[in-house]
Design a protein around this motif. Sequence first.
Motif, PDB file in Angstrom:
ATOM      1  N   GLU B 590       0.819  -1.212   0.000  1.00 12.34           N
ATOM      2  CA  GLU B 590       0.000   0.000   0.000  1.00 12.34           C
ATOM      3  C   GLU B 590       0.850   1.258   0.000  1.00 12.34           C
ATOM      4  OE1 GLU B 590      -2.615  -0.717   3.291  1.00 12.34           O
ATOM      5  OE2 GLU B 590      -4.147  -1.623   1.994  1.00 12.34           O
ATOM      6  N   LEU B 593       2.325   2.062  -3.371  1.00 20.78           N
ATOM      7  CA  LEU B 593       1.421   2.570  -4.408  1.00 20.78           C
ATOM      8  C   LEU B 593       1.762   4.016  -4.735  1.00 20.78           C
ATOM      9  CD1 LEU B 593      -2.105   1.250  -3.367  1.00 20.78           C
ATOM     10  CD2 LEU B 593      -0.702   0.526  -5.290  1.00 20.78           C
ATOM     11  N   THR B 602       3.800  -0.144 -10.117  1.00 19.06           N
ATOM     12  CA  THR B 602       3.007  -1.120 -10.860  1.00 19.06           C
ATOM     13  C   THR B 602       2.931  -2.440 -10.111  1.00 19.06           C
ATOM     14  OG1 THR B 602       3.904  -0.096 -12.838  1.00 19.06           O
ATOM     15  CG2 THR B 602       2.707  -2.140 -13.147  1.00 19.06           C
ATOM     16  N   ASN B 605       0.856  -2.268  -6.976  1.00 19.33           N
ATOM     17  CA  ASN B 605      -0.561  -2.192  -7.313  1.00 19.33           C
ATOM     18  C   ASN B 605      -1.110  -3.561  -7.722  1.00 19.33           C
ATOM     19  OD1 ASN B 605      -3.070  -1.041  -7.917  1.00 19.33           O
ATOM     20  ND2 ASN B 605      -2.494  -0.898 -10.083  1.00 19.33           N
ATOM     21  N   GLU B 606      -0.376  -4.241  -8.616  1.00 17.29           N
ATOM     22  CA  GLU B 606      -0.875  -5.521  -9.116  1.00 17.29           C
ATOM     23  C   GLU B 606      -0.901  -6.588  -8.024  1.00 17.29           C
ATOM     24  OE1 GLU B 606       1.386  -6.444 -12.609  1.00 17.29           O
ATOM     25  OE2 GLU B 606       0.395  -4.870 -13.785  1.00 17.29           O
ATOM     26  N   TYR B 607       0.161  -6.622  -7.226  1.00 19.55           N
ATOM     27  CA  TYR B 607       0.214  -7.650  -6.187  1.00 19.55           C
ATOM     28  C   TYR B 607      -0.885  -7.409  -5.138  1.00 19.55           C
ATOM     29  CZ  TYR B 607       4.769  -8.717  -8.247  1.00 19.55           C
ATOM     30  OH  TYR B 607       5.765  -9.043  -9.109  1.00 19.55           O
ATOM     31  N   LEU B 608      -1.106  -6.135  -4.859  1.00 18.81           N
ATOM     32  CA  LEU B 608      -2.134  -5.808  -3.894  1.00 18.81           C
ATOM     33  C   LEU B 608      -3.515  -6.258  -4.408  1.00 18.81           C
ATOM     34  CD1 LEU B 608      -2.208  -4.404  -1.153  1.00 18.81           C
ATOM     35  CD2 LEU B 608      -2.876  -2.299  -2.323  1.00 18.81           C
ATOM     36  N   LYS B 609      -3.737  -6.026  -5.673  1.00 21.07           N
ATOM     37  CA  LYS B 609      -4.993  -6.454  -6.305  1.00 21.07           C
ATOM     38  C   LYS B 609      -5.151  -7.966  -6.212  1.00 21.07           C
ATOM     39  CE  LYS B 609      -7.344  -3.002  -7.872  1.00 21.07           C
ATOM     40  NZ  LYS B 609      -6.709  -2.012  -8.788  1.00 21.07           N
ATOM     41  N   LEU B 610      -4.066  -8.702  -6.525  1.00 21.07           N
ATOM     42  CA  LEU B 610      -4.131 -10.157  -6.460  1.00 21.07           C
ATOM     43  C   LEU B 610      -4.561 -10.600  -5.062  1.00 21.07           C
ATOM     44  CD1 LEU B 610      -0.923 -11.377  -8.378  1.00 21.07           C
ATOM     45  CD2 LEU B 610      -3.306 -11.667  -9.083  1.00 21.07           C
ATOM     46  N   THR B 612      -6.127  -8.703  -2.572  1.00 27.59           N
ATOM     47  CA  THR B 612      -7.449  -8.280  -2.124  1.00 27.59           C
ATOM     48  C   THR B 612      -8.556  -8.978  -2.901  1.00 27.59           C
ATOM     49  OG1 THR B 612      -7.236  -6.390  -3.575  1.00 27.59           O
ATOM     50  CG2 THR B 612      -6.768  -6.015  -1.253  1.00 27.59           C
ATOM     51  N   THR B 613      -8.291  -9.412  -4.130  1.00 25.72           N
ATOM     52  CA  THR B 613      -9.335 -10.091  -4.893  1.00 25.72           C
ATOM     53  C   THR B 613      -9.222 -11.603  -4.769  1.00 25.72           C
ATOM     54  OG1 THR B 613      -7.966 -10.033  -6.862  1.00 25.72           O
ATOM     55  CG2 THR B 613      -9.550  -8.238  -6.585  1.00 25.72           C
ATOM     56  N   ASN B 615      -6.896 -13.699  -5.604  1.00 23.10           N
ATOM     57  CA  ASN B 615      -6.460 -14.345  -6.846  1.00 23.10           C
ATOM     58  C   ASN B 615      -5.017 -14.814  -6.791  1.00 23.10           C
ATOM     59  OD1 ASN B 615      -8.550 -14.628  -8.698  1.00 23.10           O
ATOM     60  ND2 ASN B 615      -8.617 -12.403  -8.965  1.00 23.10           N
TER      61      ASN B 615
END
Lengths: 147, 931
Positions: B590, B593, B602, B605-610, B612-613, B615
């Motif tokens: 975080e 970011l 980048t 951001n992408e790892y955080l998305k993985l 939190t979603t 994935n």
Amino acid sequence: MSIHYILILNRQGKTRLNKWFNKNQTRSEQLKSIGEIHRIVSSRDSKYQSNFIEYQQTKLVYRRYAGLYFIMAIDLNDSELSYLESLHFFVEVLDTYFDNVIELDLVFNFSKIYNIVDEIFLGGEINEISKSRVLSRLTYLDSLDVN
Amino acid sequence: MKGLTQFIVDIRNTHDQQEEKKRINVEVNNIQLKFNSGLNDYQRRKYISKIVYIYLLGYDHLIEFGTKECLQLLMNNKVPEKQLGYLYLSVMIQNKGDNEQYVNEIFGLTFNQLKNDLNNKNEDINTIAIQFISNNLILDYKFQQGSPNSNDFIELIETLYSMVISPVNSILIKKKAIVGLKNLILMYPQILDDNNWIPRLLNLIDNNQDLSIILNSTKLIEILITLKPNYIYSIIPSITKNLNDLIIENTCPKEFYYYLIPSPWLIIKLFKLLEHCFLLSNNQLMIDDANLNNLRQIVAKTIQMSSKPIKGLPNRNSQNSILFQAVSIAVFLQASDEAITGAINALIDLLVTHDTNTRYLSLDVLIKLIGRSNNSSSSNNSSNLIYSNLKTILGLLNDRDISIKRKTLDLIYIITNEENYQNIINKLIDYYPQCDIQLKSELSIKIAVLSENFAQDSNWYVNIMIKLISIPTTNEILNNEIWERICQILINNHDLHKSTTKLIISKLAKLIKGGEAISNNLIKLSSFIIGEFGPLVKEDYSPASQFNLLFECYSKVNLISRSMILSSFMKMLVNYPDEDFVPNIVDLFELELYSLDLEIQTRANEYLKLFTTNNLHLHKPLPPFESTENHLLSRIGNVDKIVSGFVNKKKIQQSKSTDDDPFGDEAVPEETYPLSPNWYNGYVRMLNFNAGIFFENQLVKITYKITRDGFNLSYKFTIINNSYKVSKNNLTNFKVLDLKSLTNSVNPSYLMNIHSLPEQLITDKSTLEMSVKIRSVVEIEEPTIISLTFNVGGSFNQLNLKIPINLIKTLSPTGLKMDEFKNRWMQINQLLPNNTGEHIINTNTSIRYNSSNIIRLLQRLGFSIVYENTEGILILGAGIIQCQNSKYGCLVSVKSSQDIGKQFEIIIKCTGGGVSQIIASTIDEIFQSGF
């Protein structure tokens, strides 16, 4: 081609001869190289360092005569000493032709220097190795210049 | 020229760049005005000269005019005008980064002028045009048939070729045209396939040529033989003869002496060409005894001369350049081990001389000597000899000259072998921190490659590599290849995963604990390894401790390393979803970011998305590398190229369109020669008789004599000058251009060797001796074609003749009784099924033979006669065919029952499958042609 280019630079880096055989390079690449080469060569110690240094897939073979650096870039597999000595041959021809050559001779006769180079080095190779042949050819060419 | 001189003086008097620029701008405007107002010859010359001077100062961007004036200057037939005109052109036409455009520009502007000047009656004008071509068409550009200007180009190249070979042109024209021709051939090698130029061009290096011609032809010939290696052999005698004159005889025309040495540059060029011959033929060059001995003498004499007292620097440089060149080819001349050892010892002594150039060149030659030894035992001996002086060598790594240091590293690299690699690698790692920045990358790559090549223990390898990349350096970006290579090796070797991970964690822990600097390369490798293989060692090092190690490094390393650590943290999230450090990782993502670095932002951001979603399962372990190619090798420096002499056939060859050559391999098209008229008589005579005339015309007569000793045949040819009687002409430039055996080159059925070559100058006669060893069954279609070239008067001649290398020549008689003969006659058919042991030919001859003719023939061929019938004709004979690998019994029956003496049935039986057909066909050929 054995010789990629021949340069004569003075200690300040002013170009006194720029004979570029390797036409793969653009003019701006040439000018950039000349600057770099001057930096490399002028920073080297003549007593403790050799007259050879690799530069961009060629070997620079050079020697300082008074205030001038005579520099030649040759193929990596060519004989350094032999080309170093051909620079000396060139200097001897200049010396005989101008009767004790000095930097000013090269400045004021710049286009003649190109003609002299053509008689010794041609198309990236050593073209003539007999001093008497070169000198008599130069004398003959002078006789054609009536101006 | 006063105006010009004044301009130069003005420029010299300027105080700074600004003022110089101003003065030049004024002049450029002035010239432009003058050009618009019309000029006389003198003025034109003056202003063009000024432009050239401005160019020389580097202000050429200011000048984009004057073409018209220049072309006018060129049209003037006065030599100085033309010289200046071409000089201006070569200054004005520059490559702007597009080779094709450059070539088109040259042709567009100058082709017509060049054509006129080449055809001008005045030799000086020809010369200036040749010089322009030679100097300005040197670039990596290949003409293709049909490309723009290719017709003009071919016209130029043909003109230069005819200038080179013309017997009437002066040396001046020729020596310059050779250079131009060479440069143009490089741009269109195809021309050599379309024309039979090479044989004539090879004569340029012959001993009867002027030294300037020989000098200039060496480079041309180097290119010719690179393209057509089958001609290599033919030039060795000429090279040897020239070197012999310069070194053994120690003489040359007076004007070519340079400080008491006969033409040192020519010597070097000839040695270089010879070296090229050896390198091209992969050290398989077959040299006849006479020339080989002569070459050895030449090298020995050179080494011996080097101990002569030196008179001044030019003398010493020339002397040394010759010495170093000679020693580098000594390995090729099958020099004895003692000779090589002697040379190496002498060179090692030179490594401590005061003269820097000598130290540098000694290193260079040592590299060549070791790298070129053709067998590993002598190469190991030489390496060990140098290794025993390792202290001296390592001392050179602290030389004041970087050129020396670089060469020293190359030498150390090449002497490393299975026995000494550990010590050498450790020494190099010790040296690494104090190594010059410019050499660091090269050094570390050398260490990595050597470790990989010689390591017998993979743990040792990993240890050394970690040690290497742990050394902090300032330009680590350069060395990404090394840790990448380690990763490549690790991923593909499962047994290394666990041990390496342990090793790297403990290394990292130790460095952090000691508060030592940590190299970015080590961090990159560690973060990759811990991320991938960390779970394998969680028993020894808890996940939390692994996390803490990387987390602690995070703030101390550069941005690229940080982004790699982020990836490892992402992997940790996957592997240990329940550990206490998970929130720390998420916090870091975080935080990053807002990073200013795009890559880090980048990733965060992408790892955080993985995460939190939900994935994270998208992450998969790395698959093994499919390619095991080592990219380090491409950055190893020039050492291998020095050894191989930079021989690069591909670069010279014309690139073929992909249709012709789908695999892009370098199959050199075979040279085919049309056989000379009247070749057949000699060919068939040679089948039949062991001595006679092989070939004859008005100029030359060649006789031959074959002696046989089992499977060893020796051929002696005598070349007789026929033209001498008529016109008193000598045969000159006599060469064996090619000797081409049509046998399979992988497992040849016979081996051929030349023992002595004919003289190049033949007044009366000269001999050529060769031997043939028949190894196995030689098929009919495997003869040898010999190509000879020579000059008579001004004319050039080439003879291509077929020499039969025939199994029948190994036939020897064997005493056999009639009943034995009968038994074997029957046996062969049983032994060899399907009639492969038997061949029958029915033949009609134009001449009528009687039985004694045939008996004489069979005996001459090597059969013993077992039975003869004088009524009608029936003759039986027996012989043994002897190859190196096997022997065959051979039976013959010649029968004539109808039209006696003209119609024959020839039966051959032989214990070797298929052999009978070869023998029968040969005998039939003799019957057909008459004997």
